[in-house]
Design an enzyme around this catalytic site. Structure first.
Site, PDB file in Angstrom:
ATOM      1  N   TYR A   1       0.689  -1.603  -0.097  1.00  7.66           N
ATOM      2  CA  TYR A   1       0.329  -0.156  -0.383  1.00  7.66           C
ATOM      3  C   TYR A   1       0.916   1.267  -0.050  1.00  7.66           C
ATOM      4  O   TYR A   1       0.578   2.496   0.437  1.00  7.66           O
ATOM      5  CB  TYR A   1      -0.828   0.190   1.888  1.00  7.66           C
ATOM      6  CG  TYR A   1      -1.937  -1.178   1.285  1.00  7.66           C
ATOM      7  CD1 TYR A   1      -2.043  -2.038   0.393  1.00  7.66           C
ATOM      8  CD2 TYR A   1      -3.559  -0.358   1.947  1.00  7.66           C
ATOM      9  CE1 TYR A   1      -3.525  -2.998  -0.549  1.00  7.66           C
ATOM     10  CE2 TYR A   1      -5.212  -1.345   1.819  1.00  7.66           C
ATOM     11  CZ  TYR A   1      -4.282  -2.604   0.765  1.00  7.66           C
ATOM     12  OH  TYR A   1      -5.156  -3.314   0.660  1.00  7.66           O
TER      13      TYR A   1
ATOM     14  N   LYS B   1       2.907 -14.087   5.823  1.00  8.92           N
ATOM     15  CA  LYS B   1       3.145 -14.866   4.778  1.00  8.92           C
ATOM     16  C   LYS B   1       4.800 -15.379   4.714  1.00  8.92           C
ATOM     17  O   LYS B   1       4.807 -15.193   3.512  1.00  8.92           O
ATOM     18  CB  LYS B   1       2.668 -14.328   3.342  1.00  8.92           C
ATOM     19  CG  LYS B   1       2.151 -15.569   2.966  1.00  8.92           C
ATOM     20  CD  LYS B   1       0.959 -16.610   2.978  1.00  8.92           C
ATOM     21  CE  LYS B   1       0.906 -17.095   1.742  1.00  8.92           C
ATOM     22  NZ  LYS B   1      -0.158 -18.447   1.960  1.00  8.92           N
TER      23      LYS B   1
ATOM     24  N   ASP C   1      -3.322 -16.594   5.990  1.00  5.43           N
ATOM     25  CA  ASP C   1      -4.789 -17.487   5.494  1.00  5.43           C
ATOM     26  C   ASP C   1      -5.151 -18.264   6.869  1.00  5.43           C
ATOM     27  O   ASP C   1      -6.258 -18.239   7.029  1.00  5.43           O
ATOM     28  CB  ASP C   1      -4.125 -18.151   4.515  1.00  5.43           C
ATOM     29  CG  ASP C   1      -2.666 -19.263   3.921  1.00  5.43           C
ATOM     30  OD1 ASP C   1      -1.882 -18.411   4.770  1.00  5.43           O
ATOM     31  OD2 ASP C   1      -2.691 -19.553   3.508  1.00  5.43           O
TER      32      ASP C   1
ATOM     33  N   ASP D   1      -5.748  -5.194   5.992  1.00  6.13           N
ATOM     34  CA  ASP D   1      -7.029  -4.275   5.083  1.00  6.13           C
ATOM     35  C   ASP D   1      -7.976  -5.486   5.487  1.00  6.13           C
ATOM     36  O   ASP D   1      -9.268  -5.356   5.330  1.00  6.13           O
ATOM     37  CB  ASP D   1      -6.396  -4.141   3.670  1.00  6.13           C
ATOM     38  CG  ASP D   1      -7.685  -3.303   3.311  1.00  6.13           C
ATOM     39  OD1 ASP D   1      -8.697  -2.981   4.027  1.00  6.13           O
ATOM     40  OD2 ASP D   1      -7.056  -2.351   2.636  1.00  6.13           O
TER      41      ASP D   1
END
Ligand code: NAD
Length: 363
Positions: free
Chosen positions: A125, A192, A225, A249
């Site tokens: 971002y 991740k 995840d 987000d």
């Protein structure tokens, strides 16, 4: 009683009506405010030629606290997101989004009470992008392909994901600090790192180091995840989720869905130069001026603001007054009803009336 100078940004779309309703309930707590009203977004473009005028930024820098309505990002107009720009201009590096199930709301389950702390300035971002086909993109594709010894397709666009030690350190420190101040027991770092070793991996390594400085608060990490699945299956095992920007987000919207939608999802953007309190949702332009949408996400952001200002009793009273309106289920907007076309739904300002009534009655 101390007065609080607060910058008020009504924003676009439904922003002015939900802010007006929120100002009303905030004032009904008895706390005294000096509102310094500034336009941003579409209204500011008309007057100042920019969606983020300097007097607005100066006001927040001075007052250190702002209550803000949503701002429309015109698609394809060349303006980058005003909200992202505001966060970057004021270095509002921490976005706090509590996910709390209030009785009577359309909750996925009733034991939800966790807080998302999202890094707000870095990651994908950061706004560093190169358009497909541009000379810069072509140059970078060649250079990166050479350095990484991997082929990037020549017809690619590029978005850059920077994650720094300093940026990671301050967001994880913030999460632990927030946990301590709000009597929370655990921080979970969300990442991740198994795939992105030099960005998410760096974040995780820094998080572990910071955690070692806070042995009184539990620490663990989860791959993003898996985190999503865990939140749906076993949310009570989680407390503060410290997330990189993109994951924060997405998990925020997951959280909003779990508590019955965007109408009840508050937020706070906090940084070294001030704090901006705003709902998670956007400007819902199709409902602008219709006295229709739920003002409670901004009201609950106001509760966070009161706590930030040290007005704890007023914060508790306002949260209680809102919770009671939700629980009774009478004076609520369409989004909190079983059926969206329920004719007994009330409008934005009637929700404010009901909350003010409860405050006055000491509910
Ligand atoms: P949105 O959140 O504005 O609206 C999506 C839908 O959610 C609405 O159509 C409505 O059905 C529902 N909704 C949203 N807020 C609600 C409320 N308070 N009560 C009841 N229902 C509500 O998302 P969008 O349509 O994707 O975005 C519209 C504009 O807002 C875009 O320009 C976007 O960039 C901007 N935006 C701004 C912010 C911000 O200012 N922080 C955040 C998100 C989106």
């Amino acid at each position: 009683m101390a007065r609080h100078a607060v910058t008020l940004v009504p924003g676009d779309g439904v922003g002015p009506e939900i802010c007006e309703a929120s100002v009303r309930v905030l004032e009904a707590t008895g706390v005294q405010f000096d509102w310094d009203v500034h336009q941003a977004g579409e209204a500011a473009i008309k007057e100042f030629g920019t969606p983020l005028p300097e007097p607005l930024l100066a006001s927040i820098r001075k007052n250190k606290v702002a209550l803000k309505g949503p701002i429309t990002t015109p698609i394809g107009s060349g303006f980058r997101s005003v909200n992202v720009a505001l966060r970057q201009e004021l270095d509002l590096y921490a976005l706090v989004r509590p996910v709390k199930a209030y009785k009577g709301a359309r909750n996925l389950r009733d034991d939800l009470d966790f807080v998302i702390v999202r890094e707000n300035t870095e990651d994908i971002y950061a706004g560093i992008e190169f358009e497909q086909g541009s000379a810069d993109a072509n140059h970078l594709i060649e250079e990166i392909s050479r350095l990484a010894k991997k082929k990037i397709r020549p017809d690619s666009g590029l978005s850059i994901k920077p994650v720094s030690i300093s940026g990671s350190e301050r967001i994880v420190e913030f999460a632990f600090d927030y946990a301590r101040k709000n009597k929370r027991r655990k921080v979970t770092a969300v990442h991740k790192a198994n795939i992105m070793k030099h960005t998410d991996g760096l974040f995780l390594a820094v998080a572990r180091k910071v955690a070692a400085r806070h042995p009184d608060i539990e620490f663990e990490d989860r791959i993003v995840d898996n985190m999503c699945m865990q939140l749906v299956l076993r949310p009570s095992e989680y407390d503060i989720l410290c997330c990189l920007n993109l994951y924060g987000d997405i998990i925020s919207d997951l959280g909003a869905g779990m508590i019955g939608g965007l109408g009840l999802a508050p937020g706070a953007n906090i940084g070294t130069n001030g704090a901006v309190f705003e709902a998670t949702h956007g400007s819902a332009p199709k409902y602008a001026g219709l006295n229709k949408v739920n003002p409670m996400a901004v009201m609950l952001s106001g509760v966070l603001m009161l706590r930030h200002l040290g007005e704890i009793a007023a914060a508790d009273a306002l949260e209680g007054a809102i919770a009671s309106v939700i629980e009774v289920g009478k004076s609520v907007t369409y989004d909190l009803k079983e059926k969206r076309d329920d004719p007994t739904s009330v409008g934005t300002s009637q929700v404010a009336d009901a909350v003010v009534y409860n405050l006055k009655a000491g509910a």
